[in-house]
Scaffold this active site. Structure first.
Site, PDB file in Angstrom:
ATOM      1  N   GLU A  35       0.835  -1.210   0.000  1.00 27.77           N
ATOM      2  CA  GLU A  35       0.000   0.000   0.000  1.00 27.77           C
ATOM      3  C   GLU A  35       0.861   1.249   0.000  1.00 27.77           C
ATOM      4  OE1 GLU A  35      -3.144   0.129  -1.149  1.00 27.77           O
ATOM      5  OE2 GLU A  35      -3.620  -1.309   0.426  1.00 27.77           O
ATOM      6  N   SER A 128     -16.005   3.146  -1.023  1.00 24.32           N
ATOM      7  CA  SER A 128     -15.511   2.069  -0.166  1.00 24.32           C
ATOM      8  C   SER A 128     -14.005   1.882  -0.265  1.00 24.32           C
ATOM      9  CB  SER A 128     -16.181   0.762  -0.567  1.00 24.32           C
ATOM     10  OG  SER A 128     -15.851   0.471  -1.898  1.00 24.32           O
ATOM     11  N   GLY A 129     -13.369   2.538  -1.205  1.00 25.34           N
ATOM     12  CA  GLY A 129     -11.941   2.280  -1.393  1.00 25.34           C
ATOM     13  C   GLY A 129     -11.706   1.015  -2.205  1.00 25.34           C
ATOM     14  N   SER A 131     -12.224   1.060  -5.364  1.00 23.66           N
ATOM     15  CA  SER A 131     -11.914   1.628  -6.683  1.00 23.66           C
ATOM     16  C   SER A 131     -13.080   1.684  -7.650  1.00 23.66           C
ATOM     17  CB  SER A 131     -10.778   0.840  -7.337  1.00 23.66           C
ATOM     18  OG  SER A 131      -9.601   1.492  -7.086  1.00 23.66           O
ATOM     19  N   SER A 132     -14.203   2.188  -7.183  1.00 19.28           N
ATOM     20  CA  SER A 132     -15.317   2.342  -8.120  1.00 19.28           C
ATOM     21  C   SER A 132     -14.956   3.352  -9.212  1.00 19.28           C
ATOM     22  CB  SER A 132     -16.600   2.750  -7.391  1.00 19.28           C
ATOM     23  OG  SER A 132     -16.371   3.913  -6.645  1.00 19.28           O
ATOM     24  N   SER A 133     -14.113   4.332  -8.900  1.00 22.38           N
ATOM     25  CA  SER A 133     -13.781   5.317  -9.944  1.00 22.38           C
ATOM     26  C   SER A 133     -12.933   4.678 -11.050  1.00 22.38           C
ATOM     27  CB  SER A 133     -13.099   6.548  -9.353  1.00 22.38           C
ATOM     28  OG  SER A 133     -12.019   6.170  -8.551  1.00 22.38           O
ATOM     29  N   ASP A 177      -4.672   0.743  -9.217  1.00 20.09           N
ATOM     30  CA  ASP A 177      -6.107   0.455  -9.338  1.00 20.09           C
ATOM     31  C   ASP A 177      -6.484   0.132 -10.779  1.00 20.09           C
ATOM     32  OD1 ASP A 177      -5.983   1.214  -6.745  1.00 20.09           O
ATOM     33  OD2 ASP A 177      -6.995   3.137  -7.018  1.00 20.09           O
TER      34      ASP A 177
HETATM   35  C1  GLA Z   1      -5.282   4.707  -4.174  1.00 23.55           C
HETATM   36  C2  GLA Z   1      -4.552   5.056  -5.473  1.00 23.55           C
HETATM   37  C3  GLA Z   1      -3.536   3.966  -5.802  1.00 23.55           C
HETATM   38  C4  GLA Z   1      -2.623   3.654  -4.633  1.00 23.55           C
HETATM   39  C5  GLA Z   1      -3.441   3.427  -3.348  1.00 23.55           C
HETATM   40  C6  GLA Z   1      -2.570   3.280  -2.129  1.00 23.55           C
HETATM   41  O1  GLA Z   1      -6.079   3.578  -4.340  1.00 23.55           O
HETATM   42  O2  GLA Z   1      -5.465   5.214  -6.519  1.00 23.55           O
HETATM   43  O3  GLA Z   1      -2.789   4.357  -6.938  1.00 23.55           O
HETATM   44  O4  GLA Z   1      -1.678   4.665  -4.447  1.00 23.55           O
HETATM   45  O5  GLA Z   1      -4.353   4.497  -3.121  1.00 23.55           O
HETATM   46  O6  GLA Z   1      -1.825   2.114  -2.191  1.00 23.55           O
END
Ligand code: GLA
Length: 390
Positions: A35, A128-129, A131-133, A177
């Site tokens: 991360e 939610s984190g 990655s819907s975008s 992502d």
């Molecule tokens: C977000 C960003 C990714 C990455 C993560 C952290 O999801 O879009 O590119 O940097 O944070 O690991």
């Protein structure tokens, strides 16, 4: 959502014509470890999920681009134009979609010659984190490639997705992502070296275990979070190290080399940020070795260590994510748990033995309610394929 349901939802909004709309699925992603390493030239280990965003789209005869989100029907049809390709905060999620038109035209010189009607619906929990975008960016990229016959593969679409996020939406994200979403493969995670974009598919053989996502339900925005600040801290630390060492990124450093050099970083906070980037990268390489050797328990221990580093050195967790991770560690049958994604809200990910899942959700849910004051949400997820036409 199957093809028929998707088509009929599309017809319900935009009307039926002889030519059926093109249909695309684009997944969400979870990062298992690695991360805040992707913009530091390090390794990441994400997987695409079977939850994601469904698209149905058809060309128009004019230059209007019309979007309807089945998740936000109250917004009605959002109408944009091919002749106004610039970010507009008034238009919310459609900026991610317009950004892909911008990226395909700007980077590849592919001209989008006609407007579009686009229906989309997703089952990735909002904010939610997961990655819907990036899921909608890649889905839109695939829609455009399919409708206009653009010769562009999923790897290139990933880079275009990142380009659109950086240059259209103003979020300085790394490649993780978009890459995970474009290149995902069922029952595998992707071990990606973000310095070279070399990658390997690693089988996720979790016999008798599940991947459980717990969601903080805390609202957050990457752009207004401290994401860009963390990037800058790492870049500044790297510049300090480059005065004495010939390195191109923090990802090139071993733990030993970093420790020998770290006095060059003149600010203790910045030193901790860089330490996370270096240690997390090494931890990710080690974790994948363990997983390849069938040592899920060892992998889980490194997930826990990753969370501690993100909490103490990188400071991107907060009470919500810490409660989820720390409550997870208390449950027998949890092999490992950590925050996933950018942090500051969003989700945690845990590997949990099948028989422990119900008790896990109960325990962590109760602890979260007591500590944070509102509910967390839980999802047992599966890995899936990258963005595809179906
Ligand atoms: C977000 C960003 C990714 C990455 C993560 C952290 O999801 O879009 O590119 O940097 O944070 O690991």
């Amino acid at each position: 959502m199957n093809k028929e349901e998707l088509r009929s939802a599309f017809y319900g909004v935009f009307g039926k014509t002889e030519e059926p709309p093109v249909t695309v699925f684009s997944p969400g992603r979870v990062n298992l470890i690695g991360e805040h390493t992707d913009y530091n030239g390090g390794h990441v280990f994400p997987a695409a999920l079977t939850i994601g965003t469904y698209f149905a789209a058809r060309k128009r005869k004019d230059r209007l681009v019309r979007f309807f989100s089945g998740n936000f029907p109250e917004n009605g049809v959002v109408c944009r134009s091919l002749d106004a390709l610039s970010y507009d905060p008034e238009y919310g999620f459609s900026n991610y979609l317009m950004g892909m038109i911008f990226a395909l035209q700007t980077v590849k010189g592919f001209e989008v010659t006609a407007g579009l009607d686009v229906y989309l619906w997703g089952n990735i929990p909002n904010a939610s984190g997961l990655s819907s975008s990036a899921s909608v960016e890649l889905g839109m990229g695939k829609v455009l490639a399919a409708l206009f016959d653009f010769p562009v593969d999923n790897g290139e679409l990933a880079l275009l997705g990142q380009y659109s996020e950086n240059h259209y939406n103003g979020v300085n994200c790394g490649i993780m992502d978009q890459f995970a979403i474009a290149m995902g493969k069922k029952d595998h995670a992707i071990f990606l070296d973000t310095a070279t974009l070399d990658y390997q598919y690693v089988p996720i053989r979790l016999n008798g275990m599940k991947i459980v996502i717990s969601c903080t339900n805390k609202k957050r925005g990457l752009a207004d979070s401290k994401y860009n600040e963390r990037r800058l801290e790492c870049e500044t630390a790297l510049a300090e190290l480059q005065k004495v060492a010939k390195i191109g990124s923090l990802g090139e450093l071993t733990v030993e080399r970093f420790n020998a050099l770290s006095d060059e970083i003149k600010d203790p906070v910045r030193m901790r940020r860089a330490r996370h980037a270096v240690y997390e990268n090494q931890r990710t390489v080690e974790a994948v070795k363990l997983l390849n050797a069938g040592d899920v328990a060892g992998f889980g221990q490194l997930m826990n260590a990753s969370h501690v580093s993100l909490r103490d050195d990188y400071e991107v967790t907060g009470i919500e994510l810490d409660t989820l991770a720390e409550a997870s560690w208390e449950v027998p049958g949890v092999l490992g748990a950590r925050m996933t994604g950018a942090g500051f809200g969003g989700c945690a990910v845990a590997i949990v033995r099948d028989e422990a899942v119900d008790g896990y959700i109960r325990h962590v849910g109760e602890k979260y309610r007591k500590t944070v004051g509102y509910e967390a949400a839980f999802y047992v997820v599966e890995t899936g394929d990258g963005t595809y036409v179906f």
